[in-house]
Design an enzyme around this catalytic site. Structure first.
Site, PDB file in Angstrom:
ATOM      1  N   TRP A  85       0.759  -1.019  -0.034  1.00  0.00           N
ATOM      2  CA  TRP A  85      -0.167   0.005   0.013  1.00  0.00           C
ATOM      3  C   TRP A  85       0.920   0.994  -0.066  1.00  0.00           C
ATOM      4  CZ3 TRP A  85      -5.603   0.229   0.994  1.00  0.00           C
ATOM      5  CH2 TRP A  85      -6.117  -1.013   1.008  1.00  0.00           C
ATOM      6  N   TYR A 119      -2.985   4.891  -2.825  1.00  0.00           N
ATOM      7  CA  TYR A 119      -4.368   5.101  -1.996  1.00  0.00           C
ATOM      8  C   TYR A 119      -4.126   6.570  -1.213  1.00  0.00           C
ATOM      9  CZ  TYR A 119      -7.460   4.039   1.768  1.00  0.00           C
ATOM     10  OH  TYR A 119      -8.481   3.837   2.662  1.00  0.00           O
ATOM     11  N   ARG A 124      -9.879  11.551   1.082  1.00  0.00           N
ATOM     12  CA  ARG A 124      -9.965   9.875   0.992  1.00  0.00           C
ATOM     13  C   ARG A 124     -10.866   9.522   2.000  1.00  0.00           C
ATOM     14  NH1 ARG A 124      -4.351   7.210   2.432  1.00  0.00           N
ATOM     15  NH2 ARG A 124      -5.409   6.915   4.482  1.00  0.00           N
ATOM     16  N   ASP A 125     -11.644   8.464   1.414  1.00  0.00           N
ATOM     17  CA  ASP A 125     -12.552   7.581   2.297  1.00  0.00           C
ATOM     18  C   ASP A 125     -13.582   8.488   2.981  1.00  0.00           C
ATOM     19  OD1 ASP A 125     -11.309   5.301   1.768  1.00  0.00           O
ATOM     20  OD2 ASP A 125     -10.863   4.575   3.695  1.00  0.00           O
ATOM     21  N   SER A 131      -9.814   5.539   8.248  1.00  0.00           N
ATOM     22  CA  SER A 131      -8.500   5.440   7.143  1.00  0.00           C
ATOM     23  C   SER A 131      -8.731   6.986   6.383  1.00  0.00           C
ATOM     24  CB  SER A 131      -8.556   4.363   6.288  1.00  0.00           C
ATOM     25  OG  SER A 131      -9.828   4.146   5.845  1.00  0.00           O
ATOM     26  N   ASP A 172     -12.191   2.160  -2.332  1.00  0.00           N
ATOM     27  CA  ASP A 172     -13.666   2.771  -1.861  1.00  0.00           C
ATOM     28  C   ASP A 172     -13.999   4.061  -2.745  1.00  0.00           C
ATOM     29  OD1 ASP A 172     -13.720   0.764  -0.333  1.00  0.00           O
ATOM     30  OD2 ASP A 172     -13.371   1.737   1.575  1.00  0.00           O
ATOM     31  N   HIS A 217     -17.786  -4.114  -3.565  1.00  0.00           N
ATOM     32  CA  HIS A 217     -17.992  -5.415  -3.429  1.00  0.00           C
ATOM     33  C   HIS A 217     -19.438  -5.860  -3.734  1.00  0.00           C
ATOM     34  CE1 HIS A 217     -19.710  -4.786   0.689  1.00  0.00           C
ATOM     35  NE2 HIS A 217     -18.511  -4.108   0.627  1.00  0.00           N
ATOM     36  N   TRP A 220     -22.230  -4.187  -1.986  1.00  0.00           N
ATOM     37  CA  TRP A 220     -22.317  -2.853  -1.989  1.00  0.00           C
ATOM     38  C   TRP A 220     -22.940  -2.364  -3.171  1.00  0.00           C
ATOM     39  CZ3 TRP A 220     -17.100   0.449  -0.754  1.00  0.00           C
ATOM     40  CH2 TRP A 220     -17.660   2.070  -0.793  1.00  0.00           C
ATOM     41  N   ASN A 257     -12.368  -6.505   2.568  1.00  0.00           N
ATOM     42  CA  ASN A 257     -13.450  -7.097   3.097  1.00  0.00           C
ATOM     43  C   ASN A 257     -13.571  -8.646   3.367  1.00  0.00           C
ATOM     44  OD1 ASN A 257     -16.749  -7.137   3.184  1.00  0.00           O
ATOM     45  ND2 ASN A 257     -16.056  -4.862   3.464  1.00  0.00           N
ATOM     46  N   TRP A 320     -17.437  -3.909   9.110  1.00  0.00           N
ATOM     47  CA  TRP A 320     -16.242  -3.984   8.041  1.00  0.00           C
ATOM     48  C   TRP A 320     -15.032  -4.107   8.967  1.00  0.00           C
ATOM     49  CZ3 TRP A 320     -13.062   0.125   8.807  1.00  0.00           C
ATOM     50  CH2 TRP A 320     -13.791   1.378   9.164  1.00  0.00           C
ATOM     51  N   LYS A 348      -5.402  -6.903   0.966  1.00  0.00           N
ATOM     52  CA  LYS A 348      -5.467  -6.682   2.488  1.00  0.00           C
ATOM     53  C   LYS A 348      -4.259  -7.359   3.121  1.00  0.00           C
ATOM     54  CE  LYS A 348      -6.439  -4.851   6.352  1.00  0.00           C
ATOM     55  NZ  LYS A 348      -6.049  -3.169   6.733  1.00  0.00           N
ATOM     56  N   GLU A 352      -2.902  -6.477   9.425  1.00  0.00           N
ATOM     57  CA  GLU A 352      -2.814  -5.282   9.540  1.00  0.00           C
ATOM     58  C   GLU A 352      -4.350  -4.608  10.024  1.00  0.00           C
ATOM     59  OE1 GLU A 352      -1.130  -3.198   6.241  1.00  0.00           O
ATOM     60  OE2 GLU A 352       0.825  -4.061   6.525  1.00  0.00           O
ATOM     61  N   ASP A 354      -7.713  -2.740  10.638  1.00  0.00           N
ATOM     62  CA  ASP A 354      -8.659  -1.811   9.664  1.00  0.00           C
ATOM     63  C   ASP A 354      -8.945  -0.340  10.493  1.00  0.00           C
ATOM     64  OD1 ASP A 354      -9.200  -3.521   7.620  1.00  0.00           O
ATOM     65  OD2 ASP A 354     -10.821  -4.678   9.099  1.00  0.00           O
TER      66      ASP A 354
END
Length: 399
Positions: A85, A119, A124-125, A131, A172, A217, A220, A257, A320, A348, A352, A354
């Protein structure tokens, strides 16, 4: 990292998988039958040493408990490729790993392919907190993203042109623009997301680079009412990038996910009714394909299965964050059973976090402290030793 709405896992996979740095490609599998130009074919996917270093403490922990099987399983993960990442603070870690991969390639003669996640969009997000990134929305957000983030990454990988690259762009982000425009942060970020991803696509055009765009996914964007808007949005971004000259390979689902690739029954959290008949990632791909075809989009896919080994482990489709009861899923492989699915991958890195379960943390997200979440848990991206031990114990297929 996850953004909202309809989340789910799916049941046991019918597709076989083997651990190892070379994605499983057995005689007669779909890659041989399809004979297409998959970037995963006849290459070795680089297993990055930074992840392997983190696993050493897990090996030590199992050994301290006298659990030789657990230690052996953890050791095998050192050679299982996971994606690297690259965020605002991680660019400096990229070149040392490319040097390592090139040394392996020079020594073994085996073509190395580097799996990367890019990313760092401004804002972001937009529908999550755990995140959110370093770049803020504003007049200098996109210029900095282009010149201080994307351009340096392009420059670095071009210095190592003998390597190949598989790049996942901005998990995302665009999915949020399909379902979450009622959230002010997402509405404000929409133009920035489109412009940033379009620019990234236009720059990652070298022949040794394959780009996959994130499509959320199956639980979603897999809902029937989301399929057409998803295709329209990605077609718009492709047009912004330059429809005739700028290309990307395809799409990725289930990043970080817990949904399975293929299954015979849906997970309970999909709920009853016909609204989402696409209750695994493969069914999601099949449902999207005619829409993507109509809009001139590619119809190749990859899918993250790093933590998709268990089903029926969540009480809510929205959960999640560090879901407890999860297990490692099917190992990276090109034996997907479908000519349009290039590979099953581990995007992922298991272990690590979330997000943190500490409610006093600046980036605390309530979903990291709910009943479905494994606790305690550190900040997003930090190593969670107890969690990786659980993932190994619950692995499906087992070690």
């Amino acid at each position: 990292m996850r953004s909202l709405l309809n989340y789910a896992t799916v049941s046991l996979l019918a597709v076989p998988a083997l651990a190892g740095p070379i994605l499983s490609e057995r005689a007669g599998n779909n890659q041989d039958r399809c004979n297409h130009d998959s970037p995963f074919k006849n290459v070795q996917i680089y297993a990055n040493y930074r992840y392997a270093t983190k696993l050493q403490q897990t090996i030590n922990a199992f050994n301290a408990k006298g659990d030789a099987a657990g230690a052996a399983a953890a050791a095998s993960l050192k050679t299982t490729p996971t994606f690297i990442w690259i965020t605002w603070t991680q660019i400096n870690y990229l070149e040392p790993q490319l040097l390592d991969a090139k040394a392996i390639q020079d020594e073994t003669g085996q073509q190395q392919t580097i799996p990367l996640v890019v990313y760092n969009l401004p804002g972001r997000d937009c529908a999550a907190l755990a995140s959110q990134g370093e770049l803020q929305l504003g007049s200098d957000g996109i210029p900095r993203y282009m010149t201080e983030f994307i351009d340096p990454i392009v420059s670095i990988i071009r210095r190592y042109a003998s390597l190949r690259y598989v790049i996942v762009l901005e998990p995302d982000s665009l999915a949020n623009l399909v379902t979450n425009m009622h959230i002010e942060n997402c509405a404000n970020a929409a133009a920035t997301y489109k412009a940033g991803i379009a620019y990234a696509i236009s720059q990652f055009q070298d022949k040794n680079v394959a780009v996959y765009l994130d499509i959320g996914h199956s639980n979603w964007l897999g809902w029937n009412s989301n399929l057409q808007p998803t295709a329209e949005l990605f077609a718009e971004v492709k047009k912004w990038a330059g429809q005739r000259t700028n290309k990307f390979r395809g799409f990725i689902s289930n990043v970080a996910n817990y949904n399975a690739y293929n299954s015979t029954t849906p997970d309970k959290i999909y709920g009853p009714g016909p609204d989402n008949s696409n209750w695994n990632e493969w069914r999601f791909f099949r449902a999207l394909t005619p829409y993507f075809t109509n809009f001139g989009l590619p119809t190749k896919f990859i899918v993250d299965q790093s933590r998709s080994g268990q089903i029926n482990i969540r009480s809510s489709a929205n959960s999640w964050c560090n879901v407890k009861g999860a297990g490692l899923g099917i190992r990276p492989t090109t034996d997907t059973g479908d000519c349009n699915v290039d590979a099953i991958v581990w995007v992922k890195p298991p272990g690590e976090s979330d997000g943190t379960s500490n409610p006093d943390a600046v980036r605390y997200d309530a979903l990291c402290g709910n009943a479905d979440a494994f606790q305690p848990a550190p900040e997003a991206g930090d190593w969670n030793e107890a969690y990786i031990e659980m993932l190994i114990k619950n692995a499906n297929p087992p070690f």
